[in-house]
Scaffold this motif. Sequence first.
Motif, PDB file in Angstrom:
ATOM      1  N   UNK A 163      40.374  49.965  29.375  1.00 18.38           N
ATOM      2  CA  UNK A 163      41.543  49.779  30.243  1.00 18.38           C
ATOM      3  C   UNK A 163      42.473  50.987  30.197  1.00 18.38           C
ATOM      4  N   UNK A 164      42.680  51.605  31.350  1.00 14.77           N
ATOM      5  CA  UNK A 164      43.568  52.772  31.428  1.00 14.77           C
ATOM      6  C   UNK A 164      45.024  52.325  31.566  1.00 14.77           C
ATOM      7  N   UNK A 165      45.926  53.221  31.218  1.00 11.29           N
ATOM      8  CA  UNK A 165      47.347  52.850  31.085  1.00 11.29           C
ATOM      9  C   UNK A 165      47.990  52.412  32.403  1.00 11.29           C
ATOM     10  N   UNK A 166      47.504  52.907  33.522  1.00  8.52           N
ATOM     11  CA  UNK A 166      48.165  52.602  34.796  1.00  8.52           C
ATOM     12  C   UNK A 166      47.558  51.365  35.493  1.00  8.52           C
ATOM     13  N   UNK A 167      46.511  50.787  34.913  1.00  8.59           N
ATOM     14  CA  UNK A 167      45.791  49.699  35.588  1.00  8.59           C
ATOM     15  C   UNK A 167      46.436  48.339  35.306  1.00  8.59           C
ATOM     16  N   UNK A 168      46.591  47.540  36.336  1.00  3.31           N
ATOM     17  CA  UNK A 168      47.079  46.163  36.195  1.00  3.31           C
ATOM     18  C   UNK A 168      45.881  45.226  36.204  1.00  3.31           C
TER      19      UNK A 168
ATOM     20  N   UNK B 108      49.873  44.705  30.391  1.00  2.78           N
ATOM     21  CA  UNK B 108      49.217  45.061  31.663  1.00  2.78           C
ATOM     22  C   UNK B 108      48.558  43.863  32.352  1.00  2.78           C
ATOM     23  N   UNK B 109      48.603  42.715  31.666  1.00  2.00           N
ATOM     24  CA  UNK B 109      47.968  41.515  32.239  1.00  2.00           C
ATOM     25  C   UNK B 109      49.020  40.595  32.846  1.00  2.00           C
ATOM     26  N   UNK B 110      48.880  40.315  34.152  1.00  2.00           N
ATOM     27  CA  UNK B 110      49.802  39.434  34.861  1.00  2.00           C
ATOM     28  C   UNK B 110      49.019  38.192  35.304  1.00  2.00           C
ATOM     29  N   UNK B 111      49.217  37.038  34.634  1.00  2.00           N
ATOM     30  CA  UNK B 111      48.414  35.843  34.953  1.00  2.00           C
ATOM     31  C   UNK B 111      48.875  35.212  36.270  1.00  2.00           C
ATOM     32  N   UNK B 112      47.912  34.808  37.088  1.00  2.00           N
ATOM     33  CA  UNK B 112      48.260  34.207  38.381  1.00  2.00           C
ATOM     34  C   UNK B 112      47.277  33.089  38.734  1.00  2.00           C
ATOM     35  N   UNK B 113      47.707  32.223  39.634  1.00  2.00           N
ATOM     36  CA  UNK B 113      46.864  31.105  40.080  1.00  2.00           C
ATOM     37  C   UNK B 113      47.181  30.771  41.533  1.00  2.00           C
ATOM     38  N   UNK B 114      46.305  31.174  42.454  1.00  2.00           N
ATOM     39  CA  UNK B 114      46.499  30.801  43.866  1.00  2.00           C
ATOM     40  C   UNK B 114      46.120  29.330  44.081  1.00  2.00           C
ATOM     41  N   UNK B 115      47.005  28.584  44.758  1.00  2.12           N
ATOM     42  CA  UNK B 115      46.771  27.137  44.961  1.00  2.12           C
ATOM     43  C   UNK B 115      46.081  26.948  46.301  1.00  2.12           C
ATOM     44  N   UNK B 116      44.805  27.263  46.322  1.00  6.63           N
ATOM     45  CA  UNK B 116      44.059  27.133  47.568  1.00  6.63           C
ATOM     46  C   UNK B 116      42.595  27.017  47.190  1.00  6.63           C
ATOM     47  N   UNK B 117      41.827  26.480  48.064  1.00  2.00           N
ATOM     48  CA  UNK B 117      40.399  26.341  47.788  1.00  2.00           C
ATOM     49  C   UNK B 117      39.698  25.698  48.956  1.00  2.00           C
ATOM     50  N   UNK B 118      38.404  25.607  48.811  1.00  3.99           N
ATOM     51  CA  UNK B 118      37.580  24.913  49.798  1.00  3.99           C
ATOM     52  C   UNK B 118      36.506  24.182  49.012  1.00  3.99           C
ATOM     53  N   UNK B 119      35.787  23.268  49.682  1.00  3.81           N
ATOM     54  CA  UNK B 119      34.706  22.603  48.984  1.00  3.81           C
ATOM     55  C   UNK B 119      33.480  23.503  48.864  1.00  3.81           C
ATOM     56  N   UNK B 120      33.410  24.538  49.696  1.00  2.70           N
ATOM     57  CA  UNK B 120      32.279  25.459  49.634  1.00  2.70           C
ATOM     58  C   UNK B 120      32.543  26.558  48.604  1.00  2.70           C
ATOM     59  N   UNK B 121      31.504  27.174  48.149  1.00  8.67           N
ATOM     60  CA  UNK B 121      31.625  28.235  47.153  1.00  8.67           C
ATOM     61  C   UNK B 121      30.840  29.464  47.577  1.00  8.67           C
ATOM     62  N   UNK B 122      31.017  30.561  46.821  1.00  9.92           N
ATOM     63  CA  UNK B 122      30.240  31.766  47.043  1.00  9.92           C
ATOM     64  C   UNK B 122      30.881  32.700  48.053  1.00  9.92           C
TER      65      UNK B 122
END
Lengths: 309, 309
Positions: free
Chosen positions: B96-101, B126-140
Amino acid sequence: MKNDETSVRPLFNKLVLIGVGLIGGSFALALKKAGMVRHIVGLDRHQAALEEAQQLGIIDSHTFDLASALEGADLIVIATPVAQTTKILEAIYPLLQAHTVVTDVGSTKTDVVIAARQALKEKVAQFVPAHPIAGREKNGPSAALSDLYVGKKTVITRLPENTDHLLSRVAQAWQACGAIIHYLTPQEHDQVFASVSHLPHLLAYTLVADIAAKPHADRLFQYAASGFRDFTRIAGSSPEMWRDISIANREALLQELDSYTEQLAHLRQYLQNADAAALEHVYRRAQEARVNWITAIEAAEAQSRYGGD
Amino acid sequence: MKNDETSVRPLFNKLVLIGVGLIGGSFALALKKAGMVRHIVGLDRHQAALEEAQQLGIIDSHTFDLASALEGADLIVIATPVAQTTKILEAIYPLLQAHTVVTDVGSTKTDVVIAARQALKEKVAQFVPAHPIAGREKNGPSAALSDLYVGKKTVITRLPENTDHLLSRVAQAWQACGAIIHYLTPQEHDQVFASVSHLPHLLAYTLVADIAAKPHADRLFQYAASGFRDFTRIAGSSPEMWRDISIANREALLQELDSYTEQLAHLRQYLQNADAAALEHVYRRAQEARVNWITAIEAAEAQSRYGGD
């Protein structure tokens, strides 16, 4: 002429519809569309509902006088909330003529059969209990649809006293609405619907009530998304109606609830132990069963839409 | 020229996407559509998924060599099932390089933060935890949609170590996807989603598994109708994914499950006592809360569709 000879002859000259809302109204519209009934008399607790139903062509006339309504009736359909059935059957009893068939549309059957035996006494053979498996989230006469029952099941829980002739009159009426007739005993019926309908309602109501009672309920609801929306859709149903169904079917419902609670306790243990394999085993069994079920349901629906009769 | 001066400058020159399925793929497509990224390198356990993602324009190149992928990266997005996050963070750490998020999309946050502290050590800022509240029944990759996140929430659970600058890079990326940024602590996040998402999943899985295990399961499924279908839709979700989420968030989930089980025991008592008033009280509270919630949700959705930004 061939066409005249084979044209539909109304099955019923006079139908009495007690309760002119979604379920009763849709039955009336479907029978009329099929040319199966000459005249429908509506009765309801609410004058406004009767007027609306008549304007919508669900009923041809309405009255609050049960005696005149029942005079010469072929079929009486009780389509009110289940808690009112006893009172209505008691009022019908002294007025019930020998050739008239009585049926209902209630979501529970054991209690209705007991009530019918008590209320109709020696005339109980004239009562054919039924339950159409269809509905909408909307209520009232304006929610009624002539095709609500097309391709849907109607369960008849016949009494030993019912003659084949009376039974076939009720079955024919539902078939004319497009429904597929299934036969169960009242006990089988109540056990089945406790499991796949009444328990899920109770579980969904409990979840929403539990969340709503928490001090941070607003934040919780704020992040609830589409999974929550579908899971809790049935918690938007009428509290009175589901209170009545829960109480009426409480023996079977308690049994299903206890079986479920026992499974939930197992899941709790797996979770407590961080037993990923056991948890996955349950989730997988459920997921596979649900995929199989939905596949079968969708195939059956496609068939009834395109290939069926 | 004015237009040139105000035209969008890519926020990221090089984005590394680990996991090119529905969630990561939709993020990539949305960022590309917004002109926010110059080059996306994909990594995935499955070669076929990488090839498909590249064909679909989700990624511009792919590799199995993490070192070359991370060289000069501005942003690393971990979009794999949550159980893999630790291993991936450990692999990232020495490169992990210093400028990478680094950010993630996991459905649980407390465990991810613990894993990130252990794996990234002095680089955890450098780690910013996130969780988008969206989804579908399909995957891939083929299920990925560039507008999956439009009008949806993304929850960021910032670490005390995160600088405002790093935080804003992740927030801007999600905003470019159309998402609305919310901030919660990891504990708040996990409690909220245990309540409105993880518990409903567990309840739905348990119901379907319970029914499937009964000797008369076939008859039960035969009469299951639309209420059952919606209630159990989430039981069709990936067993592995929900096993991981359940285990990862088991502390909060156990708490919610216990609260729910307690309410269920009250309901059982009301039912046992045929206490119609108490039962109706719970059903009514739930029904009102749900109607209020769905009304608010639908108003917010209509606003984000027609009037919002």
